[in-house]
Write a protein that holds these residues in place. Structure first.
Motif, PDB file in Angstrom:
ATOM      1  N   UNK A  15       3.657  99.379  21.716  1.00 22.08           N
ATOM      2  CA  UNK A  15       4.874  98.751  22.221  1.00 22.08           C
ATOM      3  C   UNK A  15       4.952  98.708  23.730  1.00 22.08           C
ATOM      4  N   UNK A  16       3.820  98.548  24.358  1.00 23.43           N
ATOM      5  CA  UNK A  16       3.719  98.604  25.817  1.00 23.43           C
ATOM      6  C   UNK A  16       4.544  97.511  26.500  1.00 23.43           C
ATOM      7  N   UNK A  67       9.544 104.350  31.208  1.00 28.37           N
ATOM      8  CA  UNK A  67       8.981 104.626  29.895  1.00 28.37           C
ATOM      9  C   UNK A  67       7.452 104.564  29.924  1.00 28.37           C
ATOM     10  N   UNK A  68       6.904 103.615  30.676  1.00 27.71           N
ATOM     11  CA  UNK A  68       5.449 103.490  30.796  1.00 27.71           C
ATOM     12  C   UNK A  68       4.845 104.728  31.461  1.00 27.71           C
ATOM     13  N   UNK A  69       5.488 105.186  32.530  1.00 27.30           N
ATOM     14  CA  UNK A  69       4.990 106.375  33.234  1.00 27.30           C
ATOM     15  C   UNK A  69       5.014 107.583  32.306  1.00 27.30           C
ATOM     16  N   UNK A  70       6.099 107.741  31.550  1.00 27.09           N
ATOM     17  CA  UNK A  70       6.211 108.866  30.622  1.00 27.09           C
ATOM     18  C   UNK A  70       5.132 108.793  29.546  1.00 27.09           C
ATOM     19  N   UNK A  80      19.967 108.262  30.253  1.00 33.61           N
ATOM     20  CA  UNK A  80      19.370 107.163  29.509  1.00 33.61           C
ATOM     21  C   UNK A  80      20.325 105.973  29.547  1.00 33.61           C
ATOM     22  N   UNK A  81      19.965 104.967  30.320  1.00 38.05           N
ATOM     23  CA  UNK A  81      20.829 103.818  30.533  1.00 38.05           C
ATOM     24  C   UNK A  81      21.033 103.045  29.236  1.00 38.05           C
TER      25      UNK A  81
END
Length: 108
Positions: free
Chosen positions: A33-34, A41-44, A63-64
Protein backbone atom coordinates in the motif's frame (compact mmCIF):
# COMPACT_ATOMS: atom_id res chain seq x y z
CA UNK A 1 42.27 3.81 -12.88
CA UNK A 2 43.84 5.59 -9.95
CA UNK A 3 40.57 7.18 -8.94
CA UNK A 4 38.53 5.60 -6.19
CA UNK A 5 34.85 5.28 -6.83
CA UNK A 6 32.88 7.06 -4.18
CA UNK A 7 30.13 5.06 -2.60
CA UNK A 8 26.78 6.61 -3.14
CA UNK A 9 25.56 7.66 0.30
CA UNK A 10 21.86 7.76 0.98
CA UNK A 11 20.55 10.99 2.42
CA UNK A 12 18.51 10.88 5.64
CA UNK A 13 14.96 9.61 5.31
CA UNK A 14 13.37 12.80 6.61
CA UNK A 15 15.21 14.83 3.93
CA UNK A 16 13.88 12.66 1.08
CA UNK A 17 10.77 13.44 -0.90
CA UNK A 18 7.71 11.20 -0.70
CA UNK A 19 8.44 10.02 -4.25
CA UNK A 20 11.94 8.87 -3.28
CA UNK A 21 10.59 7.13 -0.18
CA UNK A 22 7.99 5.30 -2.28
CA UNK A 23 10.74 4.07 -4.62
CA UNK A 24 12.66 2.67 -1.65
CA UNK A 25 9.54 0.92 -0.35
CA UNK A 26 8.76 -0.57 -3.75
CA UNK A 27 12.31 -1.89 -4.19
CA UNK A 28 12.21 -3.64 -0.80
CA UNK A 29 8.92 -5.31 -1.70
CA UNK A 30 7.99 -5.80 1.96
CA UNK A 31 5.71 -2.78 2.28
CA UNK A 32 2.14 -3.00 0.98
CA UNK A 33 0.00 0.00 0.00
CA UNK A 34 2.91 2.32 -0.65
CA UNK A 35 1.10 4.66 -3.03
CA UNK A 36 -1.64 5.42 -0.51
CA UNK A 37 0.77 6.46 2.25
CA UNK A 38 1.92 9.93 3.18
CA UNK A 39 5.52 10.85 3.97
CA UNK A 40 5.35 10.15 7.71
CA UNK A 41 3.80 6.73 7.11
CA UNK A 42 6.44 5.89 4.49
CA UNK A 43 9.28 6.82 6.84
CA UNK A 44 7.77 4.68 9.61
CA UNK A 45 7.37 1.72 7.24
CA UNK A 46 10.98 1.97 5.99
CA UNK A 47 12.30 2.20 9.55
CA UNK A 48 10.28 -0.86 10.51
CA UNK A 49 11.60 -2.87 7.54
CA UNK A 50 15.19 -1.83 8.19
CA UNK A 51 14.89 -2.44 11.94
CA UNK A 52 15.64 1.15 12.92
CA UNK A 53 14.37 1.90 16.40
CA UNK A 54 12.92 5.35 16.67
CA UNK A 55 13.45 7.31 19.85
CA UNK A 56 10.28 8.51 21.50
CA UNK A 57 10.11 12.24 21.84
CA UNK A 58 8.34 14.14 24.58
CA UNK A 59 5.96 15.55 22.03
CA UNK A 60 3.16 13.10 21.32
CA UNK A 61 2.31 12.69 17.69
CA UNK A 62 -1.26 13.40 16.75
CA UNK A 63 -2.92 11.22 14.13
CA UNK A 64 -4.58 13.73 11.83
CA UNK A 65 -6.66 11.10 10.05
CA UNK A 66 -8.15 9.90 13.34
CA UNK A 67 -9.02 13.48 14.27
CA UNK A 68 -10.75 14.00 10.93
CA UNK A 69 -12.82 10.86 11.47
CA UNK A 70 -13.89 12.23 14.88
CA UNK A 71 -14.77 15.56 13.26
CA UNK A 72 -16.95 13.84 10.67
CA UNK A 73 -18.78 11.89 13.39
CA UNK A 74 -19.36 15.05 15.40
CA UNK A 75 -20.69 16.85 12.33
CA UNK A 76 -23.27 14.10 11.87
CA UNK A 77 -24.28 14.34 15.52
CA UNK A 78 -24.51 18.14 15.24
CA UNK A 79 -26.81 17.86 12.22
CA UNK A 80 -29.05 15.43 14.12
CA UNK A 81 -29.18 17.79 17.10
CA UNK A 82 -30.12 20.69 14.82
CA UNK A 83 -32.88 18.61 13.19
CA UNK A 84 -34.37 17.75 16.60
CA UNK A 85 -34.19 21.40 17.62
CA UNK A 86 -31.65 20.97 20.42
CA UNK A 87 -29.61 24.11 19.78
CA UNK A 88 -27.63 23.83 23.01
CA UNK A 89 -26.31 20.37 22.10
CA UNK A 90 -25.62 21.47 18.52
CA UNK A 91 -23.59 24.40 19.83
CA UNK A 92 -21.49 22.13 22.06
CA UNK A 93 -20.78 19.85 19.07
CA UNK A 94 -19.81 22.93 17.04
CA UNK A 95 -17.28 23.96 19.69
CA UNK A 96 -15.81 20.45 19.88
CA UNK A 97 -15.46 20.37 16.09
CA UNK A 98 -13.71 23.74 16.16
CA UNK A 99 -11.23 22.54 18.79
CA UNK A 100 -10.42 19.39 16.84
CA UNK A 101 -9.87 21.43 13.67
CA UNK A 102 -7.39 23.60 15.58
CA UNK A 103 -5.52 20.46 16.68
CA UNK A 104 -5.24 19.25 13.08
CA UNK A 105 -3.84 22.61 12.00
CA UNK A 106 -1.26 22.56 14.82
CA UNK A 107 -0.26 18.99 13.99
CA UNK A 108 0.34 19.84 10.33
Amino acid sequence: MGKKEKEKKEKPLDKMTAKELREICVTTGEVVGVHGMNKAELIAAIKEVRGIVEEKSKKTEIDIRALKVKIKGLKDKREQAEETGNEKLADSFRRRISNLKKKTRRAA
